[in-house]
Write a protein that holds these residues in place. Structure first.
Motif, mmCIF file in Angstrom:
data_model
loop_
_atom_site.group_PDB
_atom_site.id
_atom_site.type_symbol
_atom_site.label_atom_id
_atom_site.label_comp_id
_atom_site.label_asym_id
_atom_site.label_seq_id
_atom_site.Cartn_x
_atom_site.Cartn_y
_atom_site.Cartn_z
ATOM 1 N N GLY A 43 -2.126 -8.277 12.136
ATOM 2 C CA GLY A 43 -0.740 -7.561 11.793
ATOM 3 C C GLY A 43 -0.903 -6.984 10.551
ATOM 4 O O GLY A 43 -1.625 -6.941 9.772
ATOM 5 N N ASP A 44 0.248 -6.052 10.467
ATOM 6 C CA ASP A 44 0.308 -5.111 9.374
ATOM 7 C C ASP A 44 0.875 -5.848 8.107
ATOM 8 O O ASP A 44 1.276 -6.938 8.124
ATOM 9 C CB ASP A 44 1.402 -3.969 9.678
ATOM 10 N N VAL A 45 0.795 -5.167 6.898
ATOM 11 C CA VAL A 45 1.089 -5.891 5.732
ATOM 12 C C VAL A 45 2.303 -5.164 5.600
ATOM 13 O O VAL A 45 2.605 -3.745 5.757
ATOM 14 C CB VAL A 45 0.091 -5.664 4.726
ATOM 15 N N TYR A 46 3.500 -5.758 5.018
ATOM 16 C CA TYR A 46 4.881 -5.126 4.767
ATOM 17 C C TYR A 46 5.123 -5.303 3.203
ATOM 18 O O TYR A 46 4.792 -6.169 2.582
ATOM 19 C CB TYR A 46 5.876 -6.352 5.418
ATOM 20 N N GLY A 104 -5.407 -1.795 -1.229
ATOM 21 C CA GLY A 104 -4.863 -0.494 -1.047
ATOM 22 C C GLY A 104 -3.760 -0.185 -0.231
ATOM 23 O O GLY A 104 -2.887 0.555 -0.442
ATOM 24 N N ALA A 105 -4.031 -0.876 0.798
ATOM 25 C CA ALA A 105 -2.862 -0.811 1.972
ATOM 26 C C ALA A 105 -1.736 -1.349 1.586
ATOM 27 O O ALA A 105 -0.531 -1.093 1.826
ATOM 28 C CB ALA A 105 -3.347 -1.623 3.340
ATOM 29 N N THR A 106 -1.692 -2.494 0.861
ATOM 30 C CA THR A 106 -0.465 -3.123 0.011
ATOM 31 C C THR A 106 0.188 -2.380 -1.042
ATOM 32 O O THR A 106 1.452 -1.874 -0.620
ATOM 33 C CB THR A 106 -0.703 -4.350 -0.560
ATOM 34 N N MET A 107 -0.453 -1.394 -1.607
ATOM 35 C CA MET A 107 0.168 -0.624 -2.586
ATOM 36 C C MET A 107 0.734 0.468 -2.009
ATOM 37 O O MET A 107 1.629 0.908 -2.244
ATOM 38 C CB MET A 107 -1.004 -0.033 -3.433
ATOM 39 N N LEU A 108 0.035 1.171 -0.692
ATOM 40 C CA LEU A 108 0.536 2.090 0.086
ATOM 41 C C LEU A 108 1.795 1.549 0.585
ATOM 42 O O LEU A 108 2.976 2.246 0.738
ATOM 43 C CB LEU A 108 -0.323 2.373 1.136
#
Length: 215
Positions: A43-46, A104-108
């Motif tokens: 799943g995606d990170v929100y 990095g994805a969480t920061m995005l």
């Protein structure tokens, strides 16, 4: 950009609001930001950004989403949205997690959530100890979802939004049990991966250890 780190202790709901008032910039809006879904195998990170309306009543029972039952989080979701002057929920995809790694994805996702606000914050409080690049003054708050009403509100918006997405994902891939474990690496989830293989919702970089153990 102002960068500072504040560590907090557990607070009651009135104390969360009182703490926010202490941080509130004069004549500006305070924004809380939190994420959901850094640890799961799928799943995606929100991330969510929330500016609570100072003119609205205190949200009874508001607290860190991890301290609330799923039923309580669902009950508070619309209350939180209605109590916000502005809010935004954003994601980073599985592909982005694989490209930029989970941090990095969480920061995005956090950047997207703040950028999506309809109001301009004077100060952004980020849960944790890592600060995304933002156009506004910001500071990290360690365990901020248990200190700040705005961050607690954001934590509920992010967590409930992700849980709902995982329940929808369960309809596409029912063999994995996403509706129950929300993509986390439970014994049942790992067993399902070993039995049925992976689906497009899984994060390959999170499954290396599981595949190694299977071999």
């Amino acid at each position: 950009m102002t960068v500072a780190e504040k560590t907090c202790v557990k607070r009651t709901t009135p104390e969360l609001y009182a703490w926010d008032r202490e941080q509130m910039p004069s004549g500006g809006f305070l924004c809380g930001v939190d994420e959901a879904g850094r640890g799961p195998l799928a799943g995606d990170v929100y991330a969510a950004a929330a500016i609570l309306d100072p003119a609205k009543p205190m949200i009874e029972g508001l607290n860190d989403s991890k301290k609330l039952s799923e039923k309580k989080r669902e009950a508070l979701f619309d209350v939180v949205r209605d109590s916000c002057l502005a809010y935004c929920v954003a994601t980073a995809t599985v592909a982005e997690i694989e490209t930029y790694n989970i941090l990095g994805a969480t920061m995005l996702a956090m950047q997207r959530a703040v950028a999506g606000l309809s109001q301009t914050p004077a100060l952004v409080l980020i849960d944790g100890n890592r600060l995304p690049k933002l156009e506004f003054p910001a500071q990290t708050v360690v365990k901020g979802d248990a200190a700040s009403a705005a961050i607690a509100a954001a934590s509920i918006l992010a967590k409930v939004s992700r849980d709902r997405a995982m329940r929808e994902l369960d309809k596409q891939y029912p063999v994995y049990g996403f509706a129950k474990h929300k993509g986390y690496g439970t014994k049942a989830h790992c067993a399902a991966i070993l039995q049925y293989g992976v689906c497009p919702a899984h994060r390959p970089s999170f499954l290396r250890k599981l595949r190694h153990e299977d071999n």
